[in-house]
Design a protein around this motif. Structure first.
Motif, PDB file in Angstrom:
ATOM      1  N   VAL A   1       0.814  -1.220   0.000  1.00  0.00           N
ATOM      2  CA  VAL A   1       0.000   0.000   0.000  1.00  0.00           C
ATOM      3  C   VAL A   1       0.848   1.272   0.000  1.00  0.00           C
ATOM      4  N   GLY A   2       2.040   1.199   0.567  1.00  0.00           N
ATOM      5  CA  GLY A   2       2.903   2.372   0.582  1.00  0.00           C
ATOM      6  C   GLY A   2       2.931   3.110   1.898  1.00  0.00           C
ATOM      7  N   ILE A   3       1.976   2.827   2.787  1.00  0.00           N
ATOM      8  CA  ILE A   3       1.945   3.404   4.132  1.00  0.00           C
ATOM      9  C   ILE A   3       1.582   2.301   5.121  1.00  0.00           C
ATOM     10  N   SER A   4       1.779   2.570   6.404  1.00  0.00           N
ATOM     11  CA  SER A   4       1.460   1.562   7.424  1.00  0.00           C
ATOM     12  C   SER A   4      -0.052   1.389   7.557  1.00  0.00           C
ATOM     13  N   LEU A   5      -0.461   0.259   8.155  1.00  0.00           N
ATOM     14  CA  LEU A   5      -1.887   0.003   8.369  1.00  0.00           C
ATOM     15  C   LEU A   5      -2.486   1.069   9.281  1.00  0.00           C
ATOM     16  N   ASN A   6      -1.776   1.445  10.341  1.00  0.00           N
ATOM     17  CA  ASN A   6      -2.283   2.486  11.246  1.00  0.00           C
ATOM     18  C   ASN A   6      -2.425   3.820  10.526  1.00  0.00           C
ATOM     19  N   GLY A   7      -1.450   4.127   9.679  1.00  0.00           N
ATOM     20  CA  GLY A   7      -1.532   5.369   8.916  1.00  0.00           C
ATOM     21  C   GLY A   7      -2.703   5.346   7.949  1.00  0.00           C
ATOM     22  N   PHE A   8      -2.939   4.179   7.330  1.00  0.00           N
ATOM     23  CA  PHE A   8      -4.061   4.030   6.406  1.00  0.00           C
ATOM     24  C   PHE A   8      -5.387   4.195   7.137  1.00  0.00           C
ATOM     25  N   ILE A   9      -5.516   3.551   8.305  1.00  0.00           N
ATOM     26  CA  ILE A   9      -6.753   3.652   9.092  1.00  0.00           C
ATOM     27  C   ILE A   9      -7.008   5.098   9.511  1.00  0.00           C
ATOM     28  N   ASP A  10      -5.932   5.803   9.888  1.00  0.00           N
ATOM     29  CA  ASP A  10      -6.069   7.210  10.273  1.00  0.00           C
ATOM     30  C   ASP A  10      -6.603   8.048   9.115  1.00  0.00           C
TER      31      ASP A  10
END
Length: 236
Positions: free
Chosen positions: A21-30
């Motif tokens: 995805v290119g970003i972390s899962l936490n960053g995506f959820i945010d």
């Protein structure tokens, strides 16, 4: 029942999710939470309710980030999310517009005032379905089909995207740069490819590859310059 891409990818390891995805899962959820807040606020201001998409917001956001990470064609991207190419392009355009509002890229004044040691400008070109109107403007001679272009200005050190400008397939990369009228800090070094001949007139501290002239060859020094520039600009 076919598993949706987000429901499948979110179960992967943290490293694999970031690679995909290119970003972390936490960053995506945010980011998805911020998109939800933006949509809720926008809907409250509408006199009529906005029709809900058949695709979840998580998957719409994932579609955009997957595209920015891997740059597939919209035809391939549509296949991944099991939708039509035109609907895929529609989702991408709408979500990108929302992301630009909530993520707040640096303003034009910030780009002019703040000094970045090295900046990279480049254009990504992706095929789209033939538009119903203004087909000629979207037709790319290079791709031999209709496309859209996205000009990105990126900080070479942090890989942060500082500016995004959308253009039509017929538009030359350098013409898109001139059209964007970006004013960068004069002390920032700007790297570009050979399609930006003449860019030093607009930004003095610009570096582009040497271009071989008809009937001539590049010198060893020019080849070395181009090799170093390519590694600096496109190394992962």
């Amino acid at each position: 029942m076919k598993m949706k891409p987000y429901e499948k990818i979110k179960t992967q390891s943290a490293d694999k999710f970031k690679r995909l995805v290119g970003i972390s899962l936490n960053g995506f959820i945010d980011i998805v939470d911020r998109l939800k807040s933006h949509l809720a606020q926008r809907n409250s201001l509408q006199k009529r309710g906005i029709k809900e998409s058949k695709i979840s917001l998580e998957n719409r956001a994932l579609l955009v980030f997957y595209y920015l990470r891997h740059y597939p064609t919209f035809d391939n991207l549509a296949g991944i999310f099991n939708i039509s190419e035109s609907y895929c392009h529609k989702i991408y355009t709408k979500v990108v517009a929302m992301l630009m509002k909530i993520l707040k890229l640096p303003s034009r004044k910030d780009l002019l005032k703040k000094k970045f040691d090295t900046l990279i400008v480049d254009v990504s070109e992706q095929p789209i379905e033939r538009p119903k109107k203004h087909q000629k403007a979207f037709y790319s001679g290079k791709k031999q089909r209709h496309t859209i272009k996205a000009q990105l200005v990126i900080c070479a050190l942090t890989l942060q995207i500082l500016s995004v400008v959308i253009g039509k397939g017929r538009q030359h990369d350098f013409a898109l740069f001139k059209f964007s009228r970006l004013l960068l800090n004069p002390n920032s070094q700007l790297l570009a490819d050979s399609g930006y001949q003449g860019i030093s007139k607009y930004h003095q501290k610009s570096t582009i590859p040497f271009k071989k002239k008809k009937g001539q060859s590049l010198s060893s020094e020019e080849k070395a310059h181009n090799k170093v520039l390519f590694k600096t600009t496109y190394s992962d």
